[in-house]
Write an enzyme that holds these catalytic residues in place. Sequence first.
Site, PDB file in Angstrom:
ATOM      1  N   ASN A   9       0.815  -1.359  -0.120  1.00  0.00           N
ATOM      2  CA  ASN A   9      -0.118  -0.252  -0.007  1.00  0.00           C
ATOM      3  C   ASN A   9       0.918   1.326  -0.100  1.00  0.00           C
ATOM      4  O   ASN A   9       1.556   1.599   0.840  1.00  0.00           O
ATOM      5  CB  ASN A   9      -0.842   0.142   1.324  1.00  0.00           C
ATOM      6  CG  ASN A   9      -1.754   1.206   1.154  1.00  0.00           C
ATOM      7  OD1 ASN A   9      -1.937   1.982   0.356  1.00  0.00           O
ATOM      8  ND2 ASN A   9      -2.312   1.450   2.653  1.00  0.00           N
ATOM      9  N   LYS A  11       0.179   4.274  -0.360  1.00  0.00           N
ATOM     10  CA  LYS A  11      -0.831   5.370   0.307  1.00  0.00           C
ATOM     11  C   LYS A  11      -0.685   6.562  -0.564  1.00  0.00           C
ATOM     12  O   LYS A  11      -0.408   6.345  -1.830  1.00  0.00           O
ATOM     13  CB  LYS A  11      -0.038   5.804   1.795  1.00  0.00           C
ATOM     14  CG  LYS A  11      -0.172   4.534   2.578  1.00  0.00           C
ATOM     15  CD  LYS A  11      -0.004   4.681   3.997  1.00  0.00           C
ATOM     16  CE  LYS A  11       0.454   3.409   4.818  1.00  0.00           C
ATOM     17  NZ  LYS A  11      -0.122   3.433   6.085  1.00  0.00           N
ATOM     18  N   HIS A  97      -9.651   0.730   4.608  1.00  0.00           N
ATOM     19  CA  HIS A  97      -8.500   0.937   5.229  1.00  0.00           C
ATOM     20  C   HIS A  97      -8.200   1.741   6.321  1.00  0.00           C
ATOM     21  O   HIS A  97      -9.278   2.807   6.399  1.00  0.00           O
ATOM     22  CB  HIS A  97      -7.230   1.420   4.216  1.00  0.00           C
ATOM     23  CG  HIS A  97      -5.956   1.279   4.742  1.00  0.00           C
ATOM     24  ND1 HIS A  97      -5.634   2.317   5.515  1.00  0.00           N
ATOM     25  CD2 HIS A  97      -4.990   0.649   4.739  1.00  0.00           C
ATOM     26  CE1 HIS A  97      -4.307   2.251   6.111  1.00  0.00           C
ATOM     27  NE2 HIS A  97      -4.019   1.181   5.511  1.00  0.00           N
ATOM     28  N   GLU A  99      -6.904   4.190   7.740  1.00  0.00           N
ATOM     29  CA  GLU A  99      -6.787   5.775   7.156  1.00  0.00           C
ATOM     30  C   GLU A  99      -8.238   6.255   6.599  1.00  0.00           C
ATOM     31  O   GLU A  99      -8.303   7.429   7.012  1.00  0.00           O
ATOM     32  CB  GLU A  99      -5.531   5.873   6.491  1.00  0.00           C
ATOM     33  CG  GLU A  99      -4.320   6.028   7.298  1.00  0.00           C
ATOM     34  CD  GLU A  99      -3.158   5.281   6.506  1.00  0.00           C
ATOM     35  OE1 GLU A  99      -3.058   5.276   5.390  1.00  0.00           O
ATOM     36  OE2 GLU A  99      -2.007   4.962   7.083  1.00  0.00           O
ATOM     37  N   GLU A 167      -5.545  -5.497  10.150  1.00  0.00           N
ATOM     38  CA  GLU A 167      -4.706  -4.336  10.645  1.00  0.00           C
ATOM     39  C   GLU A 167      -5.061  -3.535  11.765  1.00  0.00           C
ATOM     40  O   GLU A 167      -5.931  -2.541  11.803  1.00  0.00           O
ATOM     41  CB  GLU A 167      -4.627  -3.330   9.376  1.00  0.00           C
ATOM     42  CG  GLU A 167      -4.220  -3.987   7.946  1.00  0.00           C
ATOM     43  CD  GLU A 167      -3.675  -2.932   7.140  1.00  0.00           C
ATOM     44  OE1 GLU A 167      -2.417  -3.054   6.742  1.00  0.00           O
ATOM     45  OE2 GLU A 167      -4.460  -1.777   6.880  1.00  0.00           O
ATOM     46  N   GLY A 173       2.021   2.132  10.525  1.00  0.00           N
ATOM     47  CA  GLY A 173       2.902   3.223  10.646  1.00  0.00           C
ATOM     48  C   GLY A 173       3.455   3.546  11.796  1.00  0.00           C
ATOM     49  O   GLY A 173       3.806   4.900  11.972  1.00  0.00           O
ATOM     50  N   SER A 208       3.281  -2.056  10.374  1.00  0.00           N
ATOM     51  CA  SER A 208       4.495  -2.061  10.659  1.00  0.00           C
ATOM     52  C   SER A 208       5.294  -3.633  10.299  1.00  0.00           C
ATOM     53  O   SER A 208       6.140  -3.878  11.088  1.00  0.00           O
ATOM     54  CB  SER A 208       4.751  -1.609  12.173  1.00  0.00           C
ATOM     55  OG  SER A 208       4.529  -0.465  12.429  1.00  0.00           O
TER      56      SER A 208
END
Length: 247
Positions: A9, A11, A97, A99, A167, A173, A208
Amino acid sequence: MRYLIFAANWKMNIAPREAREYARAFLAAAGDLPEDRVVWFFPPAVSIEAVAQSIGGRENLLVGAQDIYWEPKGAFTGAISGQLAAQAGARAALIGHSERRHVFGETDEQTAKKVAAALAANLHPVLCVGETLAQREAGQTMDVVTRQLEAALAGHAGQARMTIAYEPVWAIGTGRNATPKDAADVHSAIRAWLMPRTGWMPILYGGSVNLKNVAELLAEPELDGVLVGGASLDPQAWAELVRTAVA
Ligand code: PEP
């Protein structure tokens, strides 16, 4: 044979010209990948076509969208539909996701519409689920994950044309990843929930993941692959991670 999925990904990184350079460098560094692994790239929407053209028709490589809107076309400024992404070369779409959920306020209901839209556009949905740190500490991990699964998968009983990505929000991150056992426990609970409803589908772990921890995570048979953000941005390092993650 156990097949492993390595999903990258990107981003909001890597523009079309850089994406072509990335693909060239990745293909050179990856060489002939072992047949037990496939690599999925999720570039920003503007770079989907560049990646699709650069990876050509290689069976073990695929490009997808990071997000889609649920309507097929129309007056939705700034959005892209599954059909538009597919025409650019996407064969999959990340849905929900963390985010999208936490930065853009996407709801379970919207995530459900996006899963249906991806299937309607012939894109393989990769549904992302996961709990926040506060929810984990309150012992609510499976309540949250089950709620997210239930909302997105209701109406798709018996359909296994999807992938789930577990996730944990606190691991994305942050450099703080779940232990292999933590991840495997949640995967196993997700699998138990899925089996009577949709049947078997791959479950990826994300949060991560990097060159140092990927082997011990994938040593857990519950993991069918990984979804990786930061550690997928460098083509050589990503190729090395994919090549060396399992013996
Ligand atoms: C992600 O973007 O889905 C992700 C897991 O990011 P990172 O690997 O950087 O934690």
